[in-house]
Write a protein that holds these residues in place. Structure first.
Motif, PDB file in Angstrom:
ATOM      1  N   VAL A 188       3.202   6.781  10.846  1.00 50.21           N
ATOM      2  CA  VAL A 188       4.301   5.719  10.411  1.00 50.21           C
ATOM      3  C   VAL A 188       3.730   4.744   9.774  1.00 50.21           C
ATOM      4  O   VAL A 188       4.429   4.362   8.837  1.00 50.21           O
ATOM      5  CB  VAL A 188       5.230   5.513  12.028  1.00 50.21           C
ATOM      6  CG1 VAL A 188       6.454   4.460  11.764  1.00 50.21           C
ATOM      7  CG2 VAL A 188       5.854   6.831  12.643  1.00 50.21           C
ATOM      8  N   GLY A 189       3.042   4.022  10.142  1.00 46.81           N
ATOM      9  CA  GLY A 189       2.346   2.874   9.647  1.00 46.81           C
ATOM     10  C   GLY A 189       3.050   1.609  10.031  1.00 46.81           C
ATOM     11  O   GLY A 189       4.005   1.666  11.089  1.00 46.81           O
ATOM     12  N   GLY A 190       2.718   0.384   9.495  1.00 49.91           N
ATOM     13  CA  GLY A 190       3.415  -0.895  10.130  1.00 49.91           C
ATOM     14  C   GLY A 190       2.884  -1.398  11.200  1.00 49.91           C
ATOM     15  O   GLY A 190       1.963  -0.713  11.873  1.00 49.91           O
ATOM     16  N   ILE A 208      -6.469   6.096  13.094  1.00 47.82           N
ATOM     17  CA  ILE A 208      -6.498   6.475  11.697  1.00 47.82           C
ATOM     18  C   ILE A 208      -5.067   6.199  11.318  1.00 47.82           C
ATOM     19  O   ILE A 208      -4.056   6.618  11.751  1.00 47.82           O
ATOM     20  CB  ILE A 208      -6.939   7.885  11.424  1.00 47.82           C
ATOM     21  CG1 ILE A 208      -8.334   8.134  12.058  1.00 47.82           C
ATOM     22  CG2 ILE A 208      -6.635   8.258   9.944  1.00 47.82           C
ATOM     23  CD1 ILE A 208      -8.772   9.455  11.218  1.00 47.82           C
ATOM     24  N   VAL A 209      -5.147   5.141  10.101  1.00 49.36           N
ATOM     25  CA  VAL A 209      -3.833   4.925   9.641  1.00 49.36           C
ATOM     26  C   VAL A 209      -3.497   5.702   8.365  1.00 49.36           C
ATOM     27  O   VAL A 209      -4.620   5.661   7.441  1.00 49.36           O
ATOM     28  CB  VAL A 209      -3.876   3.510   9.151  1.00 49.36           C
ATOM     29  CG1 VAL A 209      -2.708   3.000   8.595  1.00 49.36           C
ATOM     30  CG2 VAL A 209      -4.052   2.451  10.351  1.00 49.36           C
ATOM     31  N   LEU A 210      -2.414   6.374   8.391  1.00 46.22           N
ATOM     32  CA  LEU A 210      -2.130   7.407   7.392  1.00 46.22           C
ATOM     33  C   LEU A 210      -1.047   7.101   6.410  1.00 46.22           C
ATOM     34  O   LEU A 210      -0.790   7.342   5.497  1.00 46.22           O
ATOM     35  CB  LEU A 210      -1.781   8.754   8.027  1.00 46.22           C
ATOM     36  CG  LEU A 210      -2.921   9.652   8.272  1.00 46.22           C
ATOM     37  CD1 LEU A 210      -3.237   9.451  10.143  1.00 46.22           C
ATOM     38  CD2 LEU A 210      -2.620  11.004   8.204  1.00 46.22           C
ATOM     39  N   GLY A 211      -0.233   5.997   6.936  1.00 44.49           N
ATOM     40  CA  GLY A 211       0.890   5.613   6.044  1.00 44.49           C
ATOM     41  C   GLY A 211       1.354   4.137   6.386  1.00 44.49           C
ATOM     42  O   GLY A 211       0.653   3.460   7.312  1.00 44.49           O
ATOM     43  N   THR A 212       2.365   3.736   5.366  1.00 44.32           N
ATOM     44  CA  THR A 212       2.809   2.295   5.721  1.00 44.32           C
ATOM     45  C   THR A 212       4.366   2.398   5.340  1.00 44.32           C
ATOM     46  O   THR A 212       4.470   2.945   4.496  1.00 44.32           O
ATOM     47  CB  THR A 212       1.957   1.387   4.952  1.00 44.32           C
ATOM     48  OG1 THR A 212       2.273   0.008   5.225  1.00 44.32           O
ATOM     49  CG2 THR A 212       2.340   1.451   3.522  1.00 44.32           C
ATOM     50  N   PRO A 213       5.226   1.768   6.134  1.00 36.41           N
ATOM     51  CA  PRO A 213       6.558   1.676   5.798  1.00 36.41           C
ATOM     52  C   PRO A 213       6.849   0.776   4.700  1.00 36.41           C
ATOM     53  O   PRO A 213       6.250  -0.434   4.642  1.00 36.41           O
ATOM     54  CB  PRO A 213       7.167   1.353   7.171  1.00 36.41           C
ATOM     55  CG  PRO A 213       6.360   0.587   7.864  1.00 36.41           C
ATOM     56  CD  PRO A 213       4.842   1.118   7.217  1.00 36.41           C
ATOM     57  N   THR A 214       7.623   1.169   3.846  1.00 41.93           N
ATOM     58  CA  THR A 214       7.833   0.306   2.441  1.00 41.93           C
ATOM     59  C   THR A 214       8.779  -0.723   2.714  1.00 41.93           C
ATOM     60  O   THR A 214       8.839  -1.695   2.200  1.00 41.93           O
ATOM     61  CB  THR A 214       8.652   1.026   1.548  1.00 41.93           C
ATOM     62  OG1 THR A 214       9.801   1.921   1.948  1.00 41.93           O
ATOM     63  CG2 THR A 214       7.519   2.538   0.963  1.00 41.93           C
ATOM     64  N   ASP A 215       9.361  -0.776   3.853  1.00 41.01           N
ATOM     65  CA  ASP A 215      10.638  -1.878   4.321  1.00 41.01           C
ATOM     66  C   ASP A 215       9.600  -2.936   5.148  1.00 41.01           C
ATOM     67  O   ASP A 215      10.540  -4.052   5.492  1.00 41.01           O
ATOM     68  CB  ASP A 215      11.630  -1.368   4.805  1.00 41.01           C
ATOM     69  CG  ASP A 215      11.434  -0.610   6.117  1.00 41.01           C
ATOM     70  OD1 ASP A 215      10.199  -0.055   6.350  1.00 41.01           O
ATOM     71  OD2 ASP A 215      12.303  -0.283   6.988  1.00 41.01           O
ATOM     72  N   GLN A 216       8.718  -2.816   5.502  1.00 39.29           N
ATOM     73  CA  GLN A 216       8.216  -3.579   6.675  1.00 39.29           C
ATOM     74  C   GLN A 216       6.801  -4.350   6.046  1.00 39.29           C
ATOM     75  O   GLN A 216       6.213  -5.127   6.739  1.00 39.29           O
ATOM     76  CB  GLN A 216       7.866  -2.907   7.833  1.00 39.29           C
ATOM     77  CG  GLN A 216       9.116  -2.284   8.445  1.00 39.29           C
ATOM     78  CD  GLN A 216       8.791  -1.627   9.818  1.00 39.29           C
ATOM     79  OE1 GLN A 216       7.833  -1.971  10.608  1.00 39.29           O
ATOM     80  NE2 GLN A 216       9.569  -0.493  10.194  1.00 39.29           N
ATOM     81  N   GLY A 217       6.330  -3.992   4.928  1.00 45.53           N
ATOM     82  CA  GLY A 217       5.180  -4.557   4.412  1.00 45.53           C
ATOM     83  C   GLY A 217       3.992  -3.963   5.120  1.00 45.53           C
ATOM     84  O   GLY A 217       3.991  -3.024   6.069  1.00 45.53           O
ATOM     85  N   SER A 218       2.787  -4.346   4.427  1.00 44.68           N
ATOM     86  CA  SER A 218       1.456  -3.292   4.935  1.00 44.68           C
ATOM     87  C   SER A 218       0.450  -4.146   5.811  1.00 44.68           C
ATOM     88  O   SER A 218      -0.729  -3.679   5.993  1.00 44.68           O
ATOM     89  CB  SER A 218       0.666  -2.841   3.525  1.00 44.68           C
ATOM     90  OG  SER A 218       0.602  -3.872   2.723  1.00 44.68           O
ATOM     91  N   ARG A 219       0.863  -5.465   6.137  1.00 45.94           N
ATOM     92  CA  ARG A 219      -0.120  -6.235   6.811  1.00 45.94           C
ATOM     93  C   ARG A 219      -0.143  -5.848   8.192  1.00 45.94           C
ATOM     94  O   ARG A 219       0.831  -5.666   8.944  1.00 45.94           O
ATOM     95  CB  ARG A 219       0.284  -7.656   6.738  1.00 45.94           C
ATOM     96  CG  ARG A 219       0.151  -8.208   5.181  1.00 45.94           C
ATOM     97  CD  ARG A 219       0.179  -9.919   5.425  1.00 45.94           C
ATOM     98  NE  ARG A 219      -0.982 -10.394   5.871  1.00 45.94           N
ATOM     99  CZ  ARG A 219      -1.972 -10.663   5.318  1.00 45.94           C
ATOM    100  NH1 ARG A 219      -2.246 -10.109   3.986  1.00 45.94           N
ATOM    101  NH2 ARG A 219      -3.027 -11.293   5.792  1.00 45.94           N
ATOM    102  N   LEU A 220      -1.348  -5.701   8.673  1.00 47.95           N
ATOM    103  CA  LEU A 220      -1.717  -5.334  10.299  1.00 47.95           C
ATOM    104  C   LEU A 220      -2.347  -6.432  10.829  1.00 47.95           C
ATOM    105  O   LEU A 220      -3.047  -7.123  10.331  1.00 47.95           O
ATOM    106  CB  LEU A 220      -2.450  -4.082  10.236  1.00 47.95           C
ATOM    107  CG  LEU A 220      -1.947  -3.037   9.414  1.00 47.95           C
ATOM    108  CD1 LEU A 220      -3.061  -1.732   9.642  1.00 47.95           C
ATOM    109  CD2 LEU A 220      -0.555  -2.413   9.997  1.00 47.95           C
TER     110      LEU A 220
END
Length: 290
Positions: A188-190, A208-220
């Motif tokens: 899912v990511g985010g 393991i991070v496989l994705g990032t939601p486009t509507d929430q940004g990519s910062r962790l």
């Protein structure tokens, strides 16, 4: 990317014509395009790290993709489809399963291990689950859709938990005798799911991070003390090697993996297919048929 452009990372079909210098393919051959085509010449390709190729051209990104009746590819940017495998299955397999094969190298699991997969109804999540089961691991899937529990249980998950349940990390520990998961594949990511993944992992485990939601940004967000104290490994994956892509087709030919196709649309209805994907109602892959 410059417009107009043509999407489509995955594609499969029959060769109808070849260039004069093509030696390995003939009209009538059945082929699937590489979603991660390496240049095979750069410093990283020579080291066997074709997934990190610095001169690649991804279909649907750097070059026109598969949303078409006809596409043109280099002769080393496609692979033969195994006998008994149809075009739809081949197209639904390559990108979805090759990246999880890369995960398996970075955080291998086996009998006695437990893997948590977030976003359990997605095509790549299902691939992660099937490959982890193939290795002998126990697989826990998480979903935000409680009505899918029964359907997901038939796709390779041993347990289904609900992402919105605040007791989810406690349930994971109950299922692992208090230890926590050996690995988490976050499809899912985010930041929310990243924190959820960290709360489920055991000491010394790998997220393991496989994705990032486009509507929430990519910062962790990451607490360095918690990272050190738990000796937790954080990894990411970029694409797949050439061997991953070849192995994917071998597993498909042997019936060891089974991509789930939710539905297929005519190419002319691509907009409707995208709207369906954006509704998050699918379980598995959505295809376009030229």
């Amino acid at each position: 990317m410059a417009l107009p452009f043509q999407l489509g990372r995955d594609a499969a079909g029959e060769i109808v014509a070849t260039g004069e210098n093509v030696t390995r393919w003939h009209p009538g051959d059945r082929a699937v395009q590489l979603p991660h085509p390496p240049c095979r010449n750069c410093a990283l390709c020579v080291r066997g790290l074709e997934n990190l190729c610095v001169d690649t051209a991804y279909p649907g990104h750097q070059v026109f993709g598969g949303y078409a009746q006809y596409v043109v590819r280099r002769q080393d940017a496609i692979l033969p489809i195994p006998d008994g495998v149809d075009f739809e299955t081949a197209a639904a397999t390559m990108w979805t399963y090759t990246t999880p094969l890369n995960c398996a190298r970075q955080a291998p699991v086996g009998p006695g291990d437990t893997v948590v997969v977030t976003g359990a109804s997605g095509g790549m999540a299902i691939a992660c689950a099937q490959l982890a089961k193939l290795s002998g691991a126990t697989v826990i899937g998480t979903t935000t859709k409680p009505d899918r529990d029964e359907a997901l249980s038939k796709l390779g998950y041993d347990h289904i938990l609900h992402s919105t349940d605040p007791r989810l990390p406690a349930h994971v520990r109950e299922l692992t005798h208090g230890l926590g998961a050996d690995a988490v594949r976050d499809c899912v990511g985010g930041n929310h799911f990243f924190q959820l993944s960290l709360s489920c992992i055991r000491l010394g485990g790998t997220v393991i991070v496989l994705g990032t939601p486009t509507d929430q940004g990519s910062r962790l967000e990451l607490d360095a003390l918690a990272l050190i104290g738990g000796q937790v490994k954080i990894a990411s994956v970029r694409g797949a090697t050439l061997r991953d892509q070849q192995l994917c087709l071998e597993l498909l030919a042997d019936g060891k993996i089974n991509p789930i196709i939710d539905r297929a649309y005519p190419l002319a209805e691509a907009a409707e297919a995208h709207a369906y994907l954006e509704s998050h109602r699918q379980t598995g892959k959505v295809l376009l048929l030229p």
